[in-house]
Design an enzyme around this catalytic site. Structure first.
Site, PDB file in Angstrom:
ATOM      1  N   HIS A  45      55.738  36.804  23.564  1.00  0.00           N
ATOM      2  CA  HIS A  45      55.441  36.317  24.905  1.00  0.00           C
ATOM      3  C   HIS A  45      54.858  34.920  24.950  1.00  0.00           C
ATOM      4  CE1 HIS A  45      55.254  40.773  25.036  1.00  0.00           C
ATOM      5  NE2 HIS A  45      55.961  40.582  26.125  1.00  0.00           N
ATOM      6  N   ARG A  70      37.876  34.441  31.284  1.00  0.00           N
ATOM      7  CA  ARG A  70      38.702  34.613  32.483  1.00  0.00           C
ATOM      8  C   ARG A  70      38.123  33.768  33.602  1.00  0.00           C
ATOM      9  NH1 ARG A  70      41.329  36.483  36.595  1.00  0.00           N
ATOM     10  NH2 ARG A  70      40.383  37.771  38.222  1.00  0.00           N
ATOM     11  N   GLY A 119      44.622  33.980  36.111  1.00  0.00           N
ATOM     12  CA  GLY A 119      45.754  34.876  36.277  1.00  0.00           C
ATOM     13  C   GLY A 119      47.032  34.129  36.607  1.00  0.00           C
ATOM     14  N   GLU A 141      41.201  42.179  36.005  1.00  0.00           N
ATOM     15  CA  GLU A 141      41.463  41.906  34.594  1.00  0.00           C
ATOM     16  C   GLU A 141      40.272  42.034  33.640  1.00  0.00           C
ATOM     17  OE1 GLU A 141      44.564  40.186  37.030  1.00  0.00           O
ATOM     18  OE2 GLU A 141      42.495  39.499  36.992  1.00  0.00           O
ATOM     19  N   GLU A 144      38.071  42.703  41.037  1.00  0.00           N
ATOM     20  CA  GLU A 144      39.145  41.863  40.502  1.00  0.00           C
ATOM     21  C   GLU A 144      40.053  42.770  39.693  1.00  0.00           C
ATOM     22  OE1 GLU A 144      38.813  40.475  36.728  1.00  0.00           O
ATOM     23  OE2 GLU A 144      38.135  42.541  36.893  1.00  0.00           O
ATOM     24  N   ARG A 159      58.724  33.119  30.001  1.00  0.00           N
ATOM     25  CA  ARG A 159      58.627  33.942  31.210  1.00  0.00           C
ATOM     26  C   ARG A 159      57.846  33.255  32.326  1.00  0.00           C
ATOM     27  NH1 ARG A 159      59.371  39.830  30.388  1.00  0.00           N
ATOM     28  NH2 ARG A 159      60.247  40.126  28.303  1.00  0.00           N
ATOM     29  N   ARG A 190      40.495  26.633  48.497  1.00  0.00           N
ATOM     30  CA  ARG A 190      40.331  27.359  47.241  1.00  0.00           C
ATOM     31  C   ARG A 190      40.273  26.435  46.034  1.00  0.00           C
ATOM     32  NH1 ARG A 190      42.726  33.344  47.410  1.00  0.00           N
ATOM     33  NH2 ARG A 190      42.300  33.800  49.593  1.00  0.00           N
ATOM     34  N   ASP A 201      37.346  36.211  48.993  1.00  0.00           N
ATOM     35  CA  ASP A 201      37.399  37.042  50.189  1.00  0.00           C
ATOM     36  C   ASP A 201      36.293  38.088  50.109  1.00  0.00           C
ATOM     37  OD1 ASP A 201      38.972  39.726  49.132  1.00  0.00           O
ATOM     38  OD2 ASP A 201      39.694  37.915  48.145  1.00  0.00           O
ATOM     39  N   ARG A 240      47.800  27.921  38.344  1.00  0.00           N
ATOM     40  CA  ARG A 240      46.394  27.530  38.284  1.00  0.00           C
ATOM     41  C   ARG A 240      46.049  27.024  36.886  1.00  0.00           C
ATOM     42  NH1 ARG A 240      42.495  31.855  40.581  1.00  0.00           N
ATOM     43  NH2 ARG A 240      43.600  31.246  42.472  1.00  0.00           N
ATOM     44  N   SER A 242      39.700  34.618  40.878  1.00  0.00           N
ATOM     45  CA  SER A 242      39.096  34.951  42.159  1.00  0.00           C
ATOM     46  C   SER A 242      38.727  36.428  42.201  1.00  0.00           C
ATOM     47  CB  SER A 242      40.064  34.621  43.300  1.00  0.00           C
ATOM     48  OG  SER A 242      41.279  35.335  43.130  1.00  0.00           O
TER      49      SER A 242
END
Length: 237
Positions: free
Chosen positions: A4, A87, A20, A181, A179, A43, A217, A204, A24, A90
């Site tokens: 990957h 990590r 994620g 992850e 979140e 990918r 953001r 949020d 970003r 958001s």
């Protein structure tokens, strides 16, 4: 190269920031790193390596959810020698005192299930952040004139949740935000004896239903990236 990640040996730094969203990752690399080079496009999951204040850093997307993060974190650790994984992402606030744009530093990460569930079997393992990283992130946040929220987060299996009772339970037990992850990242870090932390920006609010407009953001997330980078190299900058 792995299945990957198309980076060649030596192209991934020991310190990796993991948003994620691959776009970003691209934005963060172009904004905060010097001489950033794209080292992965497999990918569409973009990964970049450059330097920050003379320190070598990679910023690599993880995808959405713990199964996706598990793939990339495993390969980054086992095949590319990553030692520090942070990590940056958001989250949705779950406490009245947590506001939009606030920084949450995840000390622990609760979950209903993770990709590691099959390994732990009957054990309810409690994954947590690396303490020196967490301590450094608190200091980095306060140095920016902000007060971070430090405590537990909830790593959800689904984005479109239909369990309001579960959200109420998380809020009752002091969970700061939700979140998708951190819990598996912390599991993998413990298993492979590497450092991990989740630095999260509140985008949020589950109680007030407020949300950051998309144009706001990027500015808010920039603070999160700088906090993560400062924490990663605390004592070396």
């Amino acid at each position: 190269m792995t299945i990957h990640i198309g980076a060649r040996p030596g192209e991934i730094a020991e310190t990796v920031l993991m948003p994620g969203d691959p776009l970003r990752a691209e934005w963060a690399a172009q904004t905060f790193l010097d001489d950033a080079v794209c080292v992965n496009r497999v990918r569409g999951m973009l990964g970049y390596t450059g330097t920050w204040r003379g320190h070598r850093v990679s910023i690599h997307g993880s995808g959405m959810g713990m199964p996706s993060l598990s793939i990339y974190a495993n390969e980054l650790i086992r095949d590319y020698g990553a030692k520090t994984l942070i990590r940056i992402g958001s989250c949705g606030a779950m406490q009245p005192h947590v506001g939009l744009r606030d920084i949450i530093l995840a000390m622990t990460a609760s979950s209903m299930s993770t990709p590691s569930r099959g390994i732990f079997r009957e054990l309810n393992f409690a994954p947590c952040a690396d303490w020196p990283l967490l301590r450094a992130a608190v200091a980095a946040t306060e140095a920016r004139g902000m007060t971070p929220h430090v405590g537990g987060v909830y790593s959800a299996d689904v984005f479109y949740d239909e369990r309001p009772d579960l959200n109420e339970l998380m809020t009752r037990h002091g969970i700061l935000g939700v979140e998708m992850e951190a819990a598996e990242l912390y599991n993998l870090a413990a298993r492979h004896d590497v450092r991990a932390l989740a630095v999260l920006t509140v985008s949020d609010h589950l109680l007030t239903h407020q949300a950051l407009p998309s144009e706001d953001r990027e500015r808010s997330f920039g603070e999160m990236v700088e906090i993560a980078l400062t924490a990663a190299f605390a004592g070396e900058v």
